[in-house]
Motif scaffolding. Structure first.
Motif: not given
Length: 214
Positions: A196-197, A200-205
């Motif tokens: 799930k991490l 996570t779009p915000e983490f990857r972005n």
């Protein structure tokens, strides 16, 4: 279905000290086992296909995890509600503590999902800092394991690029009070959290937004 009494628990004295020393490990009043990563499946790279790519040159160091679990004993992992009264579930002497276990699993599975993970903090372009808030299992009709954490992605300039929650869970059937079922439930919940991490779009972005700092 087994039922175990807890009458001899007091005879163990301080339970955490006993576990550390290896005493009472086979007591009928507790369930204890070393934390060994035993998920029912492997990380599937197809689950992150098409998501924001990690820039070339990125190296992520996973820092020592901060333990913020609300437990009376750091060895306590959950309870077996199958027993009457409930049996406490503990990490056995010599096993990885939950923070070490989660850190190792995340390092393994994030790498399997395409994140370049390094064990050298000096070589890293980014640091992933985790705070463990929950690592818990309840055995009732099924084995229910849950992981809850907070994460921070920090670059080499000490700038926080991302902060957010991380959660993983699992549910499985299995024979009552079996070590392998506890371990598989924990393994699946921790794998779920790492996947799930990774999704996570915000983490990857945050990783993809700019080239790694030099």
């Amino acid at each position: 279905m087994q039922h175990r009494a807890r009458s001899s628990l007091l005879a163990c004295g301080l339970l955490s000290a006993a576990l550390t020393a290896g005493a009472c490990a086979s007591s009928p009043d507790i369930i204890s086992f070393p934390l060994v990563y035993s998920p029912s499946e492997k990380a599937d790279p197809s689950k992150v296909a098409g998501l924001a790519a990690v820039p070339p040159g990125t190296l992520i160091f996973i820092a020592q995890i901060v333990d913020k679990r609300q437990v009376t004993d750091p060895h306590l992992l959950g309870v077996s509600e199958d027993a009457n009264p409930d049996l406490p579930v503990y990490n056995a002497a010599g096993g990885q503590v939950p923070t070490e276990y989660v850190r190792n699993v995340f390092a393994k599975e994030l790498a399997a999902l395409g994140f370049p993970v390094t064990a050298d903090p000096q070589a890293a372009t980014h640091t992933l800092q985790l705070q463990l808030d929950q690592f818990w299992i309840v055995e009732g009709n099924t084995y229910q394991a849950a992981l809850m954490a907070q994460g921070w992605l920090i670059d080499r300039n000490s700038t926080t690029l991302w902060q957010g929650p991380i959660a993983g869970k699992s549910s499985r059937w299995g024979r009552s009070q079996e070590e392998s079922n506890f371990l598989q439930a924990f393994g699946d919940a921790t794998l779920d959290g790492s996947v799930k991490l990774a999704q996570t779009p915000e983490f990857r972005n945050a990783l993809a937004a700019a080239p790694p700092p030099q």
